[in-house]
Motif scaffolding. Sequence first.
Motif, PDB file in Angstrom:
ATOM      1  N   GLY A 184       0.839  -1.197   0.234  1.00 45.00           N
ATOM      2  CA  GLY A 184      -0.098   0.129  -0.282  1.00 45.00           C
ATOM      3  C   GLY A 184       0.670   1.109  -0.143  1.00 45.00           C
ATOM      4  O   GLY A 184       0.155   2.425  -0.416  1.00 45.00           O
ATOM      5  N   HIS A 185       2.159   1.020   0.520  1.00 39.57           N
ATOM      6  CA  HIS A 185       2.530   2.524   0.214  1.00 39.57           C
ATOM      7  C   HIS A 185       3.248   2.697  -1.132  1.00 39.57           C
ATOM      8  O   HIS A 185       3.957   2.023  -1.857  1.00 39.57           O
ATOM      9  CB  HIS A 185       4.255   2.122   0.900  1.00 39.57           C
ATOM     10  CG  HIS A 185       4.164   1.678   2.568  1.00 39.57           C
ATOM     11  ND1 HIS A 185       3.112   2.064   3.064  1.00 39.57           N
ATOM     12  CD2 HIS A 185       4.494   0.613   2.876  1.00 39.57           C
ATOM     13  CE1 HIS A 185       3.627   1.032   4.073  1.00 39.57           C
ATOM     14  NE2 HIS A 185       4.305  -0.009   4.269  1.00 39.57           N
ATOM     15  N   TRP A 186       3.397   3.966  -1.530  1.00 37.23           N
ATOM     16  CA  TRP A 186       3.350   4.874  -2.776  1.00 37.23           C
ATOM     17  C   TRP A 186       5.196   4.800  -2.915  1.00 37.23           C
ATOM     18  O   TRP A 186       6.182   5.214  -1.624  1.00 37.23           O
ATOM     19  CB  TRP A 186       3.324   6.030  -2.823  1.00 37.23           C
ATOM     20  CG  TRP A 186       1.773   5.654  -3.319  1.00 37.23           C
ATOM     21  CD1 TRP A 186       0.872   4.481  -3.139  1.00 37.23           C
ATOM     22  CD2 TRP A 186       0.447   6.686  -3.226  1.00 37.23           C
ATOM     23  NE1 TRP A 186      -0.093   4.359  -3.230  1.00 37.23           N
ATOM     24  CE2 TRP A 186      -0.794   5.336  -3.571  1.00 37.23           C
ATOM     25  CE3 TRP A 186       0.180   7.975  -3.873  1.00 37.23           C
ATOM     26  CZ2 TRP A 186      -2.330   6.355  -4.454  1.00 37.23           C
ATOM     27  CZ3 TRP A 186      -0.685   8.420  -3.854  1.00 37.23           C
ATOM     28  CH2 TRP A 186      -2.388   7.363  -3.974  1.00 37.23           C
ATOM     29  N   TYR A 187       5.733   4.827  -3.934  1.00 35.53           N
ATOM     30  CA  TYR A 187       7.415   5.177  -3.952  1.00 35.53           C
ATOM     31  C   TYR A 187       7.775   5.745  -5.014  1.00 35.53           C
ATOM     32  O   TYR A 187       7.071   5.383  -6.228  1.00 35.53           O
ATOM     33  CB  TYR A 187       7.794   4.414  -3.480  1.00 35.53           C
ATOM     34  CG  TYR A 187       8.490   3.476  -2.716  1.00 35.53           C
ATOM     35  CD1 TYR A 187       9.149   3.572  -1.185  1.00 35.53           C
ATOM     36  CD2 TYR A 187       7.575   2.663  -2.350  1.00 35.53           C
ATOM     37  CE1 TYR A 187       9.261   3.045  -0.199  1.00 35.53           C
ATOM     38  CE2 TYR A 187       7.681   1.885  -1.081  1.00 35.53           C
ATOM     39  CZ  TYR A 187       8.114   2.202   0.308  1.00 35.53           C
ATOM     40  OH  TYR A 187       8.984   1.832   0.997  1.00 35.53           O
ATOM     41  N   PHE A 188       7.525   6.949  -5.134  1.00 32.50           N
ATOM     42  CA  PHE A 188       8.588   7.425  -6.594  1.00 32.50           C
ATOM     43  C   PHE A 188       8.973   9.232  -6.313  1.00 32.50           C
ATOM     44  O   PHE A 188       9.747   8.892  -5.017  1.00 32.50           O
ATOM     45  CB  PHE A 188       7.079   8.409  -6.740  1.00 32.50           C
ATOM     46  CG  PHE A 188       6.646   9.449  -6.601  1.00 32.50           C
ATOM     47  CD1 PHE A 188       5.708   8.836  -5.313  1.00 32.50           C
ATOM     48  CD2 PHE A 188       6.285  10.821  -5.759  1.00 32.50           C
ATOM     49  CE1 PHE A 188       4.956  10.218  -3.818  1.00 32.50           C
ATOM     50  CE2 PHE A 188       5.815  11.947  -4.483  1.00 32.50           C
ATOM     51  CZ  PHE A 188       4.558  10.626  -3.883  1.00 32.50           C
ATOM     52  N   SER A 189       9.586   9.462  -7.208  1.00 32.94           N
ATOM     53  CA  SER A 189      10.894  10.660  -7.346  1.00 32.94           C
ATOM     54  C   SER A 189       9.764  12.414  -8.041  1.00 32.94           C
ATOM     55  O   SER A 189       9.226  12.053  -8.364  1.00 32.94           O
ATOM     56  CB  SER A 189      11.706  10.286  -8.543  1.00 32.94           C
ATOM     57  OG  SER A 189      12.588   9.345  -7.334  1.00 32.94           O
ATOM     58  N   LEU A 190      10.524  12.910  -7.427  1.00 37.27           N
ATOM     59  CA  LEU A 190      10.111  14.130  -8.408  1.00 37.27           C
ATOM     60  C   LEU A 190      10.727  14.698  -8.061  1.00 37.27           C
ATOM     61  O   LEU A 190      12.134  14.719  -8.013  1.00 37.27           O
ATOM     62  CB  LEU A 190       9.615  15.341  -6.674  1.00 37.27           C
ATOM     63  CG  LEU A 190       8.170  15.029  -5.967  1.00 37.27           C
ATOM     64  CD1 LEU A 190       7.652  16.020  -5.217  1.00 37.27           C
ATOM     65  CD2 LEU A 190       7.255  14.970  -7.058  1.00 37.27           C
TER      66      LEU A 190
END
Lengths: 388, 74
Positions: free
Chosen positions: A54-60
């Motif tokens: 359920g965790h979200w990982y991304f880059s900005l």
Amino acid sequence: MGGLDLFSGGAAASADGAWSVAQVTAHARKLVEAAFVRLWVRGEVTGFKAYRSGHWYFSLRDRQAQVRCVMWRTDNQAARTQLEDGMEVFVEARPTVWEERGEFRLTVKQLIPTDTGGLWQLQLEKAKAALQRDGLLDPARKRPLPQYPARIAVVTSPDGAALRDIASVVARRWPAVEILVVPVRVQGETAEAELCAGLKLADQVAADLVIVGRGGGSREDLWAFNSERVARAVAAVSVPTISAVGHETDVSLTDLVADVRAATPSAAAEAAVPDRDAVRDRLNALARTLAGGLLGRVELATQRLDRTGDRLQATIAARIDHSRGRLDALHATLHALSPLRVLERGFAVARDADGRVLKHVAQFPGGTEFRLTVSDGDVRARVTDGAA
Amino acid sequence: MTDRPSFREELEQLEAVVRQLESDDLDLDRALDLFEEGVRRLKVARTLLTESEQKVKKVIAEAGGTYREEDLDV
């Protein structure tokens, strides 16, 4: 903030004077977390991945740089946005260092896309946070509305549907009210300032209650009600407030600050005044209690009077009985002593014409007329002969 | 600001009268006085309740921090 002076702290532990990796990353984390409060960051989403946990990982990223981000499940569940690569967003985040990878990272608490009013949303969130800091959103601040307001100030447009709705609901439910309209423009460039001034004025007209609001409109139309200044002006009103901004789904800042939030101006009017029929019932009940109270009191007094009367009568009767007994006794005594009793035994009393009792022979010369009283009456007598 | 009796006050007083009237140690004279007061307040409250004329006024700010009220047709 000073630079990240990692190696001058003298915290090295090993004999060769070198830091362990764990030490340096832990130290870096401490420094980074101490150096930043929560902040808003704007950037484009890239490498988005939602894990099964359920965790979200991304880059900005922007043109010059990028930063890794994580948004925990508990936080991203509240986000109404489905993230995609390429989307530009605002994130409210806390910078940290993920020690296991020695990676600088943002822990994202909140996320708003920059399109579809994201900028406004961002402003709103900032304003909300500021109000929150000042305790203006504290539920304990909420005051109860007056039960029977006599004067209601309404800060709204004088020719909008909101005022008409409020006036008609009040007229139906509780007409014994003065509605004081504080006319303001509720949209457009001057709305914010006019609402603030109007709220201040509404606070001076000795109203029991202030309603601020408008009918429904687009997000842009309603924006003045999301202004931090207006929200603070609502909070500053010294009497209870109702915020009624005509929208069903969104909640505006004034809604959060006012003592009561109503979904529509009509609903605000319903909350503001009692229902006349219900109050009439209550009055009637009071009237009955009042009459009952007096009747009860009279009843009590009557009972007391009755009791007193009974006692009086009983006392007198007893006294009469007592007297009668005494009278009877006296009568008996009197009777016993009566000379008449003697007569009954056969004696007689002789009396002259004046009633004097004749006791001696000398009182009976020949020819004397006298009265002789026997047991049942008198007889006239005359002495035929002189003394024997 | 308002010169007419307030419904809230009338109702509160009326309730106080009823409470007193229901208390035990009360002589009849006092009870009668209270009853009269209660009836008076009841009448005022009923009148306020049936008053059908709604007043809508416009508040206009004036220079010097004062304001005036003007009748408004809705």
